[in-house]
Design a protein around this motif. Structure first.
Motif, PDB file in Angstrom:
ATOM      1  N   GLY A   6     -20.140 -13.352 -44.723  1.00  0.00           N
ATOM      2  CA  GLY A   6     -20.404 -13.835 -43.490  1.00  0.00           C
ATOM      3  C   GLY A   6     -19.221 -14.158 -42.579  1.00  0.00           C
ATOM      4  O   GLY A   6     -19.355 -13.885 -41.335  1.00  0.00           O
ATOM      5  N   LEU A   7     -18.373 -14.622 -43.088  1.00  0.00           N
ATOM      6  CA  LEU A   7     -16.842 -15.066 -42.465  1.00  0.00           C
ATOM      7  C   LEU A   7     -16.323 -13.688 -41.659  1.00  0.00           C
ATOM      8  O   LEU A   7     -15.842 -13.704 -40.772  1.00  0.00           O
ATOM      9  CB  LEU A   7     -15.710 -15.816 -43.431  1.00  0.00           C
ATOM     10  N   GLY A  12     -19.349 -11.943 -39.197  1.00  0.00           N
ATOM     11  CA  GLY A  12     -19.567 -12.597 -37.952  1.00  0.00           C
ATOM     12  C   GLY A  12     -18.871 -12.125 -36.848  1.00  0.00           C
ATOM     13  O   GLY A  12     -19.527 -11.643 -35.844  1.00  0.00           O
ATOM     14  N   PRO A  13     -17.400 -12.272 -36.952  1.00  0.00           N
ATOM     15  CA  PRO A  13     -16.767 -11.605 -35.753  1.00  0.00           C
ATOM     16  C   PRO A  13     -16.784 -10.257 -35.566  1.00  0.00           C
ATOM     17  O   PRO A  13     -16.883  -9.786 -34.713  1.00  0.00           O
ATOM     18  CB  PRO A  13     -15.181 -12.148 -36.277  1.00  0.00           C
ATOM     19  N   HIS A  15     -19.861  -9.510 -33.800  1.00  0.00           N
ATOM     20  CA  HIS A  15     -19.745 -10.464 -32.614  1.00  0.00           C
ATOM     21  C   HIS A  15     -19.359  -9.579 -31.395  1.00  0.00           C
ATOM     22  O   HIS A  15     -19.591  -9.493 -30.170  1.00  0.00           O
ATOM     23  CB  HIS A  15     -18.761 -11.822 -32.588  1.00  0.00           C
ATOM     24  N   ALA A  26     -25.023 -10.429 -39.365  1.00  0.00           N
ATOM     25  CA  ALA A  26     -24.147 -10.912 -40.424  1.00  0.00           C
ATOM     26  C   ALA A  26     -24.828 -11.524 -41.531  1.00  0.00           C
ATOM     27  O   ALA A  26     -24.411 -11.392 -42.511  1.00  0.00           O
ATOM     28  CB  ALA A  26     -23.172 -11.716 -39.721  1.00  0.00           C
ATOM     29  N   THR A  74     -26.884 -18.639 -46.102  1.00  0.00           N
ATOM     30  CA  THR A  74     -25.258 -18.854 -46.101  1.00  0.00           C
ATOM     31  C   THR A  74     -24.417 -18.148 -45.420  1.00  0.00           C
ATOM     32  O   THR A  74     -23.420 -18.384 -44.652  1.00  0.00           O
ATOM     33  CB  THR A  74     -24.946 -18.998 -47.668  1.00  0.00           C
ATOM     34  N   ALA A  75     -24.441 -16.657 -45.493  1.00  0.00           N
ATOM     35  CA  ALA A  75     -23.960 -15.772 -44.460  1.00  0.00           C
ATOM     36  C   ALA A  75     -24.064 -16.107 -43.062  1.00  0.00           C
ATOM     37  O   ALA A  75     -22.851 -15.979 -42.378  1.00  0.00           O
ATOM     38  CB  ALA A  75     -24.474 -14.325 -45.171  1.00  0.00           C
ATOM     39  N   LEU A  76     -25.333 -16.392 -42.840  1.00  0.00           N
ATOM     40  CA  LEU A  76     -25.639 -16.761 -41.248  1.00  0.00           C
ATOM     41  C   LEU A  76     -24.490 -18.079 -40.958  1.00  0.00           C
ATOM     42  O   LEU A  76     -23.873 -17.935 -39.956  1.00  0.00           O
ATOM     43  CB  LEU A  76     -27.149 -17.071 -41.218  1.00  0.00           C
ATOM     44  N   ALA A 117     -22.006 -19.033 -42.241  1.00  0.00           N
ATOM     45  CA  ALA A 117     -20.509 -18.620 -42.511  1.00  0.00           C
ATOM     46  C   ALA A 117     -20.116 -17.740 -41.294  1.00  0.00           C
ATOM     47  O   ALA A 117     -19.134 -17.952 -40.749  1.00  0.00           O
ATOM     48  CB  ALA A 117     -20.230 -17.739 -43.612  1.00  0.00           C
ATOM     49  N   ALA A 118     -21.203 -16.842 -40.871  1.00  0.00           N
ATOM     50  CA  ALA A 118     -20.884 -16.416 -39.400  1.00  0.00           C
ATOM     51  C   ALA A 118     -20.611 -17.059 -38.321  1.00  0.00           C
ATOM     52  O   ALA A 118     -19.733 -16.974 -37.420  1.00  0.00           O
ATOM     53  CB  ALA A 118     -21.967 -15.207 -39.033  1.00  0.00           C
ATOM     54  N   VAL A 119     -21.530 -18.295 -38.193  1.00  0.00           N
ATOM     55  CA  VAL A 119     -21.169 -19.159 -37.198  1.00  0.00           C
ATOM     56  C   VAL A 119     -19.887 -19.891 -37.253  1.00  0.00           C
ATOM     57  O   VAL A 119     -19.022 -20.215 -36.208  1.00  0.00           O
ATOM     58  CB  VAL A 119     -22.303 -20.480 -37.390  1.00  0.00           C
ATOM     59  N   ALA A 134     -17.137 -18.716 -38.441  1.00  0.00           N
ATOM     60  CA  ALA A 134     -15.983 -17.550 -38.422  1.00  0.00           C
ATOM     61  C   ALA A 134     -15.849 -17.856 -36.487  1.00  0.00           C
ATOM     62  O   ALA A 134     -14.811 -17.489 -35.830  1.00  0.00           O
ATOM     63  CB  ALA A 134     -16.232 -16.282 -38.628  1.00  0.00           C
ATOM     64  N   LYS A 135     -17.264 -17.665 -35.973  1.00  0.00           N
ATOM     65  CA  LYS A 135     -17.280 -17.593 -34.527  1.00  0.00           C
ATOM     66  C   LYS A 135     -16.760 -18.793 -33.830  1.00  0.00           C
ATOM     67  O   LYS A 135     -15.945 -18.673 -32.741  1.00  0.00           O
ATOM     68  CB  LYS A 135     -18.706 -17.419 -34.071  1.00  0.00           C
ATOM     69  N   LEU A 176     -12.698 -18.253 -34.387  1.00  0.00           N
ATOM     70  CA  LEU A 176     -12.072 -17.107 -33.454  1.00  0.00           C
ATOM     71  C   LEU A 176     -12.616 -17.156 -32.083  1.00  0.00           C
ATOM     72  O   LEU A 176     -11.738 -16.825 -31.137  1.00  0.00           O
ATOM     73  CB  LEU A 176     -12.641 -15.751 -34.125  1.00  0.00           C
ATOM     74  N   TYR A 177     -13.579 -17.594 -31.637  1.00  0.00           N
ATOM     75  CA  TYR A 177     -14.008 -17.582 -30.310  1.00  0.00           C
ATOM     76  C   TYR A 177     -14.466 -19.081 -30.042  1.00  0.00           C
ATOM     77  O   TYR A 177     -15.818 -19.224 -29.661  1.00  0.00           O
ATOM     78  CB  TYR A 177     -15.104 -16.691 -30.151  1.00  0.00           C
TER      79      TYR A 177
END
Lengths: 249, 114
Positions: free
Chosen positions: A209-210, A213-214, A217, A228, B53-55, B57-59, B61-62, B65-66
């Motif tokens: 997911g890490l 995600g980006p 995005h 993701a 969990t992957a969802l 985790a994506a939050v 990372a965003k 990074l952003y």
């Protein structure tokens, strides 16, 4: 927080009150503090967008999930229509569904009434979800709904007060301080999510997911979180199945 | 109709209810409905938990990074370095969340000051 004011009448629920209190207490913790700092940031954003105190406090209560509120306020700020806003928020909140699906079997018993679960589901957002998954093992199963109710209510009401306070104080933090405050949220999620993973699939899903995600995005903004989640979580589960099959063989 | 397009006192609240409350709780309620049909310990639940969990985790990372607001003033290298150091210390300290967070914040602070 033990509800012993009317003994005879409250006898059967005595322990529920105790666990409601335990849940409320769990709100006053590192994660709770971090969430407060995130809400300080959100209140500033809403104020800059021209929302009133009442509108922002109302939004805090009825939406609750912070990312959904940020999306809603940004849409309002850009003058989007009701339809655009509803669409953007709906899309960005799909993630709540698997989170609720994952937590519900952990707190229901054969006797739990459905409407209680529907009420409690409103409190599901990242912080309460992570705290609950972390603390549930030490909470007896029949007490978990009470525990989550205490945790959710306290977090929600306390942050409504925080939002109102930010509006009233009109204080602006120096930029480096707000940067540090904003950074608390991802750091807390990063560490506690790893800690709350139950199996190897969970840790793998987190790594996927890490990374994804980006990537999504940049590739498909708007659907990035859902993709993701589905692809990252799906492949982590596939690896988990593969490894277990080899162990059995 | 946009948020500011009506002078009615009630309109903003109706707007928030439809575009905010309905748009989020519809997923939560659907989750309760579906969750009632999955038993704890089932394989499907492992999959659902992995997706959730992957969802999240994506939050995360965003957010790194952003980022929104003031955090954007720190360079992306600094943000990633702070997160990586913090996570490393978290793992080495025997999964102490608070240790990881403090180290990450210190690295970020040092980078912002220097």
């Amino acid at each position: 927080m033990e509800g012993r004011s009317e003994p005879g009448q409250l006898q059967p629920d005595d322990r529920s009150f105790h666990w409601f209190g335990q849940g409320a207490g769990a709100a006053f913790s590192v994660p709770g503090l971090i969430l407060v700092s995130a809400f300080v940031g959100f209140a500033g954003l809403a104020k800059d967008a021209g929302l009133t105190l009442l509108q922002t406090v109302f939004m805090t209560a009825v939406v609750w999930a912070l990312p959904a509120k940020v999306v809603l306020v940004s849409t309002i700020l850009s003058g989007g229509s009701l339809l655009t806003a509803a669409f953007a928020v709906t899309l960005s909140s799909v993630r709540l569904m698997p989170m609720v699906v994952a937590i519900m079997p952990e707190m229901r018993t054969a006797k739990t009434r459905q409407w209680v679960l529907y009420m409690l589901s409103h409190f599901v957002a990242v912080t309460s979800w992570v705290v609950a998954l972390e603390r549930f093992p030490e909470v007896p199963r029949p007490a978990r709904t009470a525990f989550y109710g205490g945790l959710g209510t306290t977090l929600l009401v306390f942050n409504m007060i925080v939002v109102a306070a930010v509006f009233l104080l009109a204080a602006r933090l120096p930029a480096p301080v707000s940067a540090l405050l904003i950074f608390l949220t991802p750091m807390y999620f990063l560490t506690s999510l790893w800690g709350s993973a139950r199996e190897m699939a969970g840790r793998l899903a987190m790594v996927f997911g890490l990374i994804l995600g980006p990537v999504f995005h940049l590739w498909v903004p708007g659907l990035d979180l859902m993709l993701a989640g589905l692809i990252g979580g799906g492949s982590a589960y596939a690896v988990h199945l593969f490894v277990r099959r080899r162990q059995k063989a | 109709m946009s948020f500011d397009s009506s002078t009615s006192v009630w309109w903003p609240f109706v707007f928030i209810l439809i575009a905010g409350w309905l748009a989020t709780d519809v997923w939560r309620f659907l989750g309760v409905y579906l969750g009632a049909r999955i038993s704890e310990g089932s394989e499907l639940l492992v999959l659902v938990r992995a997706i959730a969990t992957a969802l999240v985790a994506a939050v995360i990372a965003k957010l790194v990074l952003y980022p929104a607001g003031a955090l954007a003033s720190a360079s992306v290298t600094l943000r990633i370095a702070a997160a990586a150091f913090g996570f490393g210390v978290y793992l080495m300290s025997g999964k102490r969340v608070i240790a990881g967070i403090i180290v990450a914040e210190l690295v970020l602070l040092a980078g912002l000051i220097v």
